[in-house]
Design a protein around this motif. Structure first.
Motif, PDB file in Angstrom:
ATOM      1  N   VAL A   1     -11.458  -3.042  -1.007  1.00  0.00           N
ATOM      2  CA  VAL A   1     -12.295  -4.110  -1.548  1.00  0.00           C
ATOM      3  C   VAL A   1     -11.899  -5.455  -0.959  1.00  0.00           C
ATOM      4  O   VAL A   1     -12.747  -6.260  -0.600  1.00  0.00           O
ATOM      5  N   ASN A   2     -10.598  -5.702  -0.834  1.00  0.00           N
ATOM      6  CA  ASN A   2     -10.140  -6.968  -0.272  1.00  0.00           C
ATOM      7  C   ASN A   2      -8.846  -6.740   0.486  1.00  0.00           C
ATOM      8  O   ASN A   2      -7.782  -6.632  -0.109  1.00  0.00           O
ATOM      9  N   ILE A   3      -8.937  -6.679   1.806  1.00  0.00           N
ATOM     10  CA  ILE A   3      -7.788  -6.396   2.669  1.00  0.00           C
ATOM     11  C   ILE A   3      -6.668  -7.423   2.452  1.00  0.00           C
ATOM     12  O   ILE A   3      -5.501  -7.124   2.668  1.00  0.00           O
ATOM     13  N   PHE A   4      -7.010  -8.610   1.985  1.00  0.00           N
ATOM     14  CA  PHE A   4      -5.993  -9.642   1.778  1.00  0.00           C
ATOM     15  C   PHE A   4      -5.057  -9.314   0.622  1.00  0.00           C
ATOM     16  O   PHE A   4      -3.986  -9.886   0.507  1.00  0.00           O
ATOM     17  N   TYR A   5      -5.445  -8.376  -0.237  1.00  0.00           N
ATOM     18  CA  TYR A   5      -4.572  -7.945  -1.323  1.00  0.00           C
ATOM     19  C   TYR A   5      -3.469  -6.998  -0.831  1.00  0.00           C
ATOM     20  O   TYR A   5      -2.499  -6.749  -1.534  1.00  0.00           O
ATOM     21  N   SER A   6      -3.639  -6.459   0.360  1.00  0.00           N
ATOM     22  CA  SER A   6      -2.744  -5.420   0.852  1.00  0.00           C
ATOM     23  C   SER A   6      -1.277  -5.823   0.788  1.00  0.00           C
ATOM     24  O   SER A   6      -0.456  -5.110   0.227  1.00  0.00           O
ATOM     25  N   ASN A   7      -0.922  -6.969   1.355  1.00  0.00           N
ATOM     26  CA  ASN A   7       0.477  -7.411   1.333  1.00  0.00           C
ATOM     27  C   ASN A   7       0.956  -7.685  -0.083  1.00  0.00           C
ATOM     28  O   ASN A   7       2.102  -7.377  -0.424  1.00  0.00           O
ATOM     29  N   ALA A   8       0.093  -8.249  -0.904  1.00  0.00           N
ATOM     30  CA  ALA A   8       0.486  -8.615  -2.270  1.00  0.00           C
ATOM     31  C   ALA A   8       0.845  -7.387  -3.109  1.00  0.00           C
ATOM     32  O   ALA A   8       1.756  -7.446  -3.928  1.00  0.00           O
ATOM     33  N   ILE A   9       0.145  -6.286  -2.892  1.00  0.00           N
ATOM     34  CA  ILE A   9       0.399  -5.092  -3.714  1.00  0.00           C
ATOM     35  C   ILE A   9       1.233  -4.047  -2.981  1.00  0.00           C
ATOM     36  O   ILE A   9       1.459  -2.956  -3.479  1.00  0.00           O
ATOM     37  N   GLY A  10       1.670  -4.361  -1.764  1.00  0.00           N
ATOM     38  CA  GLY A  10       2.511  -3.421  -1.017  1.00  0.00           C
ATOM     39  C   GLY A  10       1.733  -2.408  -0.212  1.00  0.00           C
ATOM     40  O   GLY A  10       2.269  -1.373   0.161  1.00  0.00           O
ATOM     41  N   GLY A  11       0.472  -2.697   0.063  1.00  0.00           N
ATOM     42  CA  GLY A  11      -0.332  -1.817   0.907  1.00  0.00           C
ATOM     43  C   GLY A  11      -0.817  -0.569   0.198  1.00  0.00           C
ATOM     44  O   GLY A  11      -0.667  -0.407  -1.007  1.00  0.00           O
ATOM     45  N   VAL A  12      -1.419   0.314   0.993  1.00  0.00           N
ATOM     46  CA  VAL A  12      -1.879   1.606   0.507  1.00  0.00           C
ATOM     47  C   VAL A  12      -0.683   2.545   0.545  1.00  0.00           C
ATOM     48  O   VAL A  12      -0.018   2.675   1.565  1.00  0.00           O
ATOM     49  N   LYS A  13      -0.390   3.170  -0.586  1.00  0.00           N
ATOM     50  CA  LYS A  13       0.788   4.027  -0.687  1.00  0.00           C
ATOM     51  C   LYS A  13       0.401   5.492  -0.541  1.00  0.00           C
ATOM     52  O   LYS A  13      -0.467   5.974  -1.270  1.00  0.00           O
ATOM     53  N   LEU A  14       1.030   6.153   0.419  1.00  0.00           N
ATOM     54  CA  LEU A  14       0.833   7.579   0.621  1.00  0.00           C
ATOM     55  C   LEU A  14       1.835   8.307  -0.257  1.00  0.00           C
ATOM     56  O   LEU A  14       3.047   8.152  -0.094  1.00  0.00           O
ATOM     57  N   GLN A  15       1.319   9.066  -1.221  1.00  0.00           N
ATOM     58  CA  GLN A  15       2.191   9.737  -2.180  1.00  0.00           C
ATOM     59  C   GLN A  15       2.042  11.245  -2.073  1.00  0.00           C
ATOM     60  O   GLN A  15       0.960  11.759  -1.762  1.00  0.00           O
ATOM     61  N   VAL A  16       3.158  11.926  -2.336  1.00  0.00           N
ATOM     62  CA  VAL A  16       3.176  13.387  -2.374  1.00  0.00           C
ATOM     63  C   VAL A  16       3.863  13.817  -3.661  1.00  0.00           C
ATOM     64  O   VAL A  16       4.541  13.025  -4.307  1.00  0.00           O
ATOM     65  N   ARG A  17       3.683  15.096  -4.000  1.00  0.00           N
ATOM     66  CA  ARG A  17       4.360  15.609  -5.194  1.00  0.00           C
ATOM     67  C   ARG A  17       5.870  15.569  -4.959  1.00  0.00           C
ATOM     68  O   ARG A  17       6.344  15.728  -3.837  1.00  0.00           O
ATOM     69  N   GLU A  18       6.600  15.359  -6.025  1.00  0.00           N
ATOM     70  CA  GLU A  18       8.050  15.188  -5.928  1.00  0.00           C
ATOM     71  C   GLU A  18       8.717  16.330  -5.152  1.00  0.00           C
ATOM     72  O   GLU A  18       9.595  16.092  -4.328  1.00  0.00           O
ATOM     73  N   GLU A  19       8.270  17.560  -5.378  1.00  0.00           N
ATOM     74  CA  GLU A  19       8.925  18.680  -4.700  1.00  0.00           C
ATOM     75  C   GLU A  19       8.622  18.739  -3.203  1.00  0.00           C
ATOM     76  O   GLU A  19       9.270  19.475  -2.462  1.00  0.00           O
ATOM     77  N   ASP A  20       7.632  17.953  -2.736  1.00  0.00           N
ATOM     78  CA  ASP A  20       7.258  17.942  -1.314  1.00  0.00           C
ATOM     79  C   ASP A  20       7.804  16.747  -0.541  1.00  0.00           C
ATOM     80  O   ASP A  20       7.515  16.605   0.647  1.00  0.00           O
ATOM     81  N   VAL A  21       8.584  15.884  -1.196  1.00  0.00           N
ATOM     82  CA  VAL A  21       9.031  14.641  -0.557  1.00  0.00           C
ATOM     83  C   VAL A  21       9.791  14.896   0.740  1.00  0.00           C
ATOM     84  O   VAL A  21       9.471  14.308   1.778  1.00  0.00           O
TER      85      VAL A  21
END
Length: 78
Positions: free
Chosen positions: A44-64
């Protein structure tokens, strides 16, 4: 799919959503279920990226560890 019964762990963050999509597809091709946190906010607003730490790629804990290994093998430093 995002299931609340799993604990999701961030293995990488991206300022640009398209970079996150590439890595998500890469992990999924290796059989690792992924979730992108904050992708819509950044879209929605690329300028928010730095403020919120970007898009976070997450996996299940057992797959880290497997996910980190796959990302390293693919040339992405984690």
């Amino acid at each position: 799919m995002h299931h609340s019964s799993f604990r999701w762990i961030t293995v990488a963050s991206f300022n640009a959503p398209h970079d996150a999509y590439i890595m998500k597809a890469y992990l999924e091709s290796e059989g690792i279920e992924c979730f992108l946190k904050d992708e819509l906010t950044v879209q929605v607003n690329i300028f928010y990226s730095n403020a919120i730490g970007g898009v976070k790629l997450q996996v299940r804990e057992e797959d880290v560890e497997k996910a980190k290994d796959v990302l390293r093998e693919g040339g992405y430093a984690v």
